[in-house]
Design a protein around this motif. Structure first.
Motif, PDB file in Angstrom:
ATOM      1  N   LEU A   1     -48.335 -20.118 100.985  1.00  0.00           N
ATOM      2  CA  LEU A   1     -48.215 -19.163 100.477  1.00  0.00           C
ATOM      3  C   LEU A   1     -48.661 -17.796 100.157  1.00  0.00           C
ATOM      4  O   LEU A   1     -48.928 -17.115 100.292  1.00  0.00           O
ATOM      5  N   LEU A   2     -50.082 -18.272 100.185  1.00  0.00           N
ATOM      6  CA  LEU A   2     -51.394 -17.479 100.334  1.00  0.00           C
ATOM      7  C   LEU A   2     -51.415 -16.956 101.009  1.00  0.00           C
ATOM      8  O   LEU A   2     -51.653 -15.644 100.915  1.00  0.00           O
ATOM      9  N   SER A   3     -51.399 -17.127 102.170  1.00  0.00           N
ATOM     10  CA  SER A   3     -51.688 -17.136 103.384  1.00  0.00           C
ATOM     11  C   SER A   3     -50.163 -15.833 103.978  1.00  0.00           C
ATOM     12  O   SER A   3     -50.482 -14.398 104.118  1.00  0.00           O
ATOM     13  N   GLN A   4     -49.299 -16.116 102.780  1.00  0.00           N
ATOM     14  CA  GLN A   4     -47.813 -15.325 103.040  1.00  0.00           C
ATOM     15  C   GLN A   4     -47.432 -14.021 102.121  1.00  0.00           C
ATOM     16  O   GLN A   4     -47.529 -12.721 102.422  1.00  0.00           O
ATOM     17  N   VAL A   5     -48.672 -13.972 101.446  1.00  0.00           N
ATOM     18  CA  VAL A   5     -49.053 -13.123 100.649  1.00  0.00           C
ATOM     19  C   VAL A   5     -50.088 -11.866 100.843  1.00  0.00           C
ATOM     20  O   VAL A   5     -49.653 -10.648 101.307  1.00  0.00           O
ATOM     21  N   GLU A   6     -51.055 -12.386 101.602  1.00  0.00           N
ATOM     22  CA  GLU A   6     -52.159 -11.813 101.507  1.00  0.00           C
ATOM     23  C   GLU A   6     -51.534 -11.178 102.983  1.00  0.00           C
ATOM     24  O   GLU A   6     -52.048 -10.005 103.190  1.00  0.00           O
ATOM     25  N   ALA A   7     -50.953 -11.662 104.082  1.00  0.00           N
ATOM     26  CA  ALA A   7     -49.803 -10.863 105.353  1.00  0.00           C
ATOM     27  C   ALA A   7     -49.132  -9.667 104.466  1.00  0.00           C
ATOM     28  O   ALA A   7     -49.304  -8.993 105.510  1.00  0.00           O
TER      29      ALA A   7
ATOM     30  N   VAL B   1     -56.302 -11.359  95.844  1.00  0.00           N
ATOM     31  CA  VAL B   1     -55.228 -12.669  94.730  1.00  0.00           C
ATOM     32  C   VAL B   1     -56.558 -13.042  94.106  1.00  0.00           C
ATOM     33  O   VAL B   1     -57.190 -13.688  94.912  1.00  0.00           O
ATOM     34  N   GLU B   2     -55.522 -13.191  92.990  1.00  0.00           N
ATOM     35  CA  GLU B   2     -56.697 -14.072  92.188  1.00  0.00           C
ATOM     36  C   GLU B   2     -56.373 -15.319  91.753  1.00  0.00           C
ATOM     37  O   GLU B   2     -57.203 -16.391  91.940  1.00  0.00           O
ATOM     38  N   GLU B   3     -54.676 -15.436  91.596  1.00  0.00           N
ATOM     39  CA  GLU B   3     -54.496 -16.818  91.589  1.00  0.00           C
ATOM     40  C   GLU B   3     -52.954 -16.936  91.730  1.00  0.00           C
ATOM     41  O   GLU B   3     -51.972 -16.227  91.477  1.00  0.00           O
ATOM     42  N   ILE B   4     -52.061 -18.032  92.054  1.00  0.00           N
ATOM     43  CA  ILE B   4     -50.492 -18.178  92.847  1.00  0.00           C
ATOM     44  C   ILE B   4     -50.844 -18.842  91.598  1.00  0.00           C
ATOM     45  O   ILE B   4     -50.857 -20.344  92.231  1.00  0.00           O
ATOM     46  N   THR B   5     -49.664 -18.996  90.855  1.00  0.00           N
ATOM     47  CA  THR B   5     -49.532 -19.684  89.930  1.00  0.00           C
ATOM     48  C   THR B   5     -48.239 -21.635  89.994  1.00  0.00           C
ATOM     49  O   THR B   5     -47.278 -20.735  91.278  1.00  0.00           O
TER      50      THR B   5
END
Length: 92
Positions: free
Chosen positions: A3-9, A27-31
């Protein structure tokens, strides 16, 4: 892809626009509930238009690319009426 990689992309698609105004985002956090917590960096962190940048640019890019995300929050959003807010040079 995480999920983090997708958000960063997704963020990478709009970073050039943020950087053009001297800003960026991290990105600081994904809950576990799918809320992405961001920190606005550089001029984005002190710009009175940061709420517009968040809603019209960042949030749209992430939600379009990563439907699992339920909300986007900026942990350091500058209020449009903040007397310390400063516009980037090319917006003055």
């Amino acid at each position: 892809m995480s999920l983090l990689s997708q958000v960063e992309a997704a963020l990478d698609t709009i970073r050039p626009y943020l950087e053009a105004d001297g800003g960026n985002v991290s990105v600081e956090e994904i809950t576990p509930e799918g809320i992405v917590k961001l920190r606005l960096l550089g001029s984005c962190g002190s710009c009175p238009m940061s709420i517009m940048t968040l809603k019209a640019g960042i949030e749209q890019a992430i939600k379009k690319a990563v439907p699992e995300v339920t909300a986007i929050e900026a942990i350091n959003l500058t209020d449009i009426d903040d007397p310390n807010a400063v516009l980037p040079e090319n917006l003055r």
